[in-house]
Design a protein around this motif. Structure first.
Motif, PDB file in Angstrom:
ATOM      1  N   SER A  10       0.850  -1.175   0.000  1.00 40.30           N
ATOM      2  CA  SER A  10       0.000   0.000   0.000  1.00 40.30           C
ATOM      3  C   SER A  10       0.892   1.233   0.000  1.00 40.30           C
ATOM      4  N   THR A  11       0.503   2.222  -0.741  1.00 38.05           N
ATOM      5  CA  THR A  11       1.265   3.455  -0.791  1.00 38.05           C
ATOM      6  C   THR A  11       0.493   4.530  -0.049  1.00 38.05           C
ATOM      7  N   ASP A  12       1.140   5.167   0.919  1.00 34.33           N
ATOM      8  CA  ASP A  12       0.507   6.273   1.615  1.00 34.33           C
ATOM      9  C   ASP A  12       0.487   7.481   0.696  1.00 34.33           C
ATOM     10  N   THR A  13      -0.675   8.100   0.568  1.00 33.39           N
ATOM     11  CA  THR A  13      -0.787   9.281  -0.274  1.00 33.39           C
ATOM     12  C   THR A  13      -1.340  10.430   0.567  1.00 33.39           C
ATOM     13  N   GLN A  14      -0.872  11.624   0.257  1.00 28.35           N
ATOM     14  CA  GLN A  14      -1.262  12.804   1.025  1.00 28.35           C
ATOM     15  C   GLN A  14      -1.490  13.996   0.107  1.00 28.35           C
ATOM     16  N   TRP A  15      -2.315  14.894   0.617  1.00 29.37           N
ATOM     17  CA  TRP A  15      -2.525  16.198  -0.014  1.00 29.37           C
ATOM     18  C   TRP A  15      -2.373  17.224   1.087  1.00 29.37           C
ATOM     19  N   ASN A  16      -1.477  18.182   0.907  1.00 25.13           N
ATOM     20  CA  ASN A  16      -1.173  19.180   1.931  1.00 25.13           C
ATOM     21  C   ASN A  16      -0.819  18.531   3.264  1.00 25.13           C
ATOM     22  N   GLY A  17      -0.105  17.394   3.207  1.00 26.39           N
ATOM     23  CA  GLY A  17       0.349  16.724   4.406  1.00 26.39           C
ATOM     24  C   GLY A  17      -0.712  15.909   5.127  1.00 26.39           C
ATOM     25  N   GLY A  26       4.744  11.308 -14.524  1.00 28.36           N
ATOM     26  CA  GLY A  26       4.894  10.806 -13.161  1.00 28.36           C
ATOM     27  C   GLY A  26       4.840  11.871 -12.084  1.00 28.36           C
ATOM     28  N   SER A  27       4.701  13.141 -12.468  1.00 31.70           N
ATOM     29  CA  SER A  27       4.741  14.219 -11.484  1.00 31.70           C
ATOM     30  C   SER A  27       3.522  14.234 -10.564  1.00 31.70           C
ATOM     31  N   GLY A  28       2.373  13.787 -11.053  1.00 28.51           N
ATOM     32  CA  GLY A  28       1.179  13.742 -10.206  1.00 28.51           C
ATOM     33  C   GLY A  28       1.351  12.735  -9.078  1.00 28.51           C
ATOM     34  N   TRP A  29       1.849  11.539  -9.422  1.00 32.17           N
ATOM     35  CA  TRP A  29       2.069  10.509  -8.417  1.00 32.17           C
ATOM     36  C   TRP A  29       3.167  10.940  -7.445  1.00 32.17           C
ATOM     37  N   ASP A  30       4.234  11.577  -7.973  1.00 31.92           N
ATOM     38  CA  ASP A  30       5.289  12.090  -7.097  1.00 31.92           C
ATOM     39  C   ASP A  30       4.711  13.045  -6.063  1.00 31.92           C
ATOM     40  N   LYS A  31       3.816  13.920  -6.499  1.00 33.13           N
ATOM     41  CA  LYS A  31       3.256  14.907  -5.577  1.00 33.13           C
ATOM     42  C   LYS A  31       2.523  14.236  -4.422  1.00 33.13           C
ATOM     43  N   VAL A  32       1.628  13.302  -4.722  1.00 32.96           N
ATOM     44  CA  VAL A  32       0.811  12.713  -3.654  1.00 32.96           C
ATOM     45  C   VAL A  32       1.594  11.716  -2.794  1.00 32.96           C
ATOM     46  N   THR A  33       2.711  11.195  -3.295  1.00 33.54           N
ATOM     47  CA  THR A  33       3.511  10.274  -2.489  1.00 33.54           C
ATOM     48  C   THR A  33       4.638  10.989  -1.747  1.00 33.54           C
ATOM     49  N   HIS A  34       4.761  12.287  -1.962  1.00 31.65           N
ATOM     50  CA  HIS A  34       5.759  13.082  -1.239  1.00 31.65           C
ATOM     51  C   HIS A  34       5.090  14.163  -0.394  1.00 31.65           C
ATOM     52  N   GLY A  35       3.886  13.900   0.079  1.00 32.67           N
ATOM     53  CA  GLY A  35       3.229  14.793   1.028  1.00 32.67           C
ATOM     54  C   GLY A  35       2.232  15.764   0.446  1.00 32.67           C
ATOM     55  N   GLY A  36       2.218  15.911  -0.895  1.00 40.57           N
ATOM     56  CA  GLY A  36       1.230  16.780  -1.531  1.00 40.57           C
ATOM     57  C   GLY A  36       1.429  18.260  -1.291  1.00 40.57           C
ATOM     58  N   SER A  37       2.604  18.648  -0.852  1.00 42.87           N
ATOM     59  CA  SER A  37       2.829  20.058  -0.525  1.00 42.87           C
ATOM     60  C   SER A  37       3.057  20.891  -1.783  1.00 42.87           C
ATOM     61  N   PRO A  38       2.917  22.223  -1.651  1.00 45.44           N
ATOM     62  CA  PRO A  38       3.185  23.108  -2.789  1.00 45.44           C
ATOM     63  C   PRO A  38       4.619  23.022  -3.304  1.00 45.44           C
ATOM     64  N   ALA A  39       5.521  22.447  -2.512  1.00 51.85           N
ATOM     65  CA  ALA A  39       6.907  22.296  -2.964  1.00 51.85           C
ATOM     66  C   ALA A  39       7.008  21.345  -4.158  1.00 51.85           C
ATOM     67  N   TRP A  40       5.996  20.456  -4.338  1.00 47.45           N
ATOM     68  CA  TRP A  40       5.955  19.532  -5.472  1.00 47.45           C
ATOM     69  C   TRP A  40       4.940  20.074  -6.462  1.00 47.45           C
ATOM     70  N   GLY A  41       5.400  20.479  -7.624  1.00 47.76           N
ATOM     71  CA  GLY A  41       4.508  21.044  -8.630  1.00 47.76           C
ATOM     72  C   GLY A  41       3.525  20.016  -9.175  1.00 47.76           C
ATOM     73  N   HIS A  42       2.454  20.520  -9.769  1.00 49.47           N
ATOM     74  CA  HIS A  42       1.477  19.646 -10.416  1.00 49.47           C
ATOM     75  C   HIS A  42       0.730  20.442 -11.475  1.00 49.47           C
ATOM     76  N   ARG A  43       0.015  19.703 -12.326  1.00 50.97           N
ATOM     77  CA  ARG A  43      -0.802  20.315 -13.368  1.00 50.97           C
ATOM     78  C   ARG A  43      -2.212  19.740 -13.235  1.00 50.97           C
ATOM     79  N   ASP A  44      -3.182  20.596 -12.909  1.00 54.89           N
ATOM     80  CA  ASP A  44      -4.576  20.166 -12.809  1.00 54.89           C
ATOM     81  C   ASP A  44      -5.123  19.838 -14.185  1.00 54.89           C
ATOM     82  N   LEU A  45      -6.041  18.874 -14.218  1.00 52.03           N
ATOM     83  CA  LEU A  45      -6.744  18.531 -15.453  1.00 52.03           C
ATOM     84  C   LEU A  45      -8.240  18.714 -15.261  1.00 52.03           C
ATOM     85  N   ILE A  46      -8.886  19.280 -16.257  1.00 48.07           N
ATOM     86  CA  ILE A  46     -10.337  19.263 -16.349  1.00 48.07           C
ATOM     87  C   ILE A  46     -10.640  18.046 -17.223  1.00 48.07           C
ATOM     88  N   ILE A  47     -11.600  17.233 -16.804  1.00 49.51           N
ATOM     89  CA  ILE A  47     -11.829  15.989 -17.533  1.00 49.51           C
ATOM     90  C   ILE A  47     -13.254  15.900 -18.058  1.00 49.51           C
TER      91      ILE A  47
END
Length: 134
Positions: free
Chosen positions: A2-9, A59-80
């Motif tokens: 299991s992978t722990d995932t976070q958004w804003n810690g 892979g940047s989206g997965w990196d963000k949520v597996t590294h705490g989800g902080s603003p220090a990890w960039g991301h690109r939102d998608l409208i779907i």
């Protein structure tokens, strides 16, 4: 596994999926406008009462949520496009099943239906002979 995932810690549920990109219609310089109508790798994030999507082609989206989800990890939102979310196949590492001792451990971490499907595919390949001559 299991992978722990976070958004804003804080804990969140993050799932690797594919989606069809929709137009934003709000931002004239929407970064994904060139991808509207195409299917892309994404991360579906469920955080509190919100569900949103991060681009994950690189892979940047997965990196963000597996590294705490902080603003220090960039991301690109998608409208779907509504209804376009599909599960992403699990990438399987190369191994010599069933002789590789890690293979069974890895397979046991997958959902039962995925295990059955993978075992059936491996059995078929073994019966037919491996395509590269092994």
């Amino acid at each position: 596994m299991s992978t722990d995932t976070q958004w804003n810690g804080e804990p969140c549920v993050a799932t690797q999926v594919t989606v069809i990109v929709a137009d934003d219609h709000v931002f004239p310089l929407y970064w994904a406008r060139d991808f509207v109508g195409t299917r892309r790798k994404a991360i579906e994030v469920q955080y509190g009462d919100q569900t949103f999507y991060l681009d994950d082609e690189d892979g940047s989206g997965w990196d963000k949520v597996t590294h705490g989800g902080s603003p220090a990890w960039g991301h690109r939102d998608l409208i779907i496009e509504p209804g376009s979310v599909e599960p992403r196949p699990v990438a399987m590492p190369e191994f010599d099943y069933p002789r590789d001792p890690d293979a069974e451990e890895l397979l046991s971490t997958l959902p039962a239906d995925a295990q059955r499907s993978i075992r059936a595919q491996l059995a078929t390949e073994a019966a037919e002979g491996h395509p590269d001559g092994r």
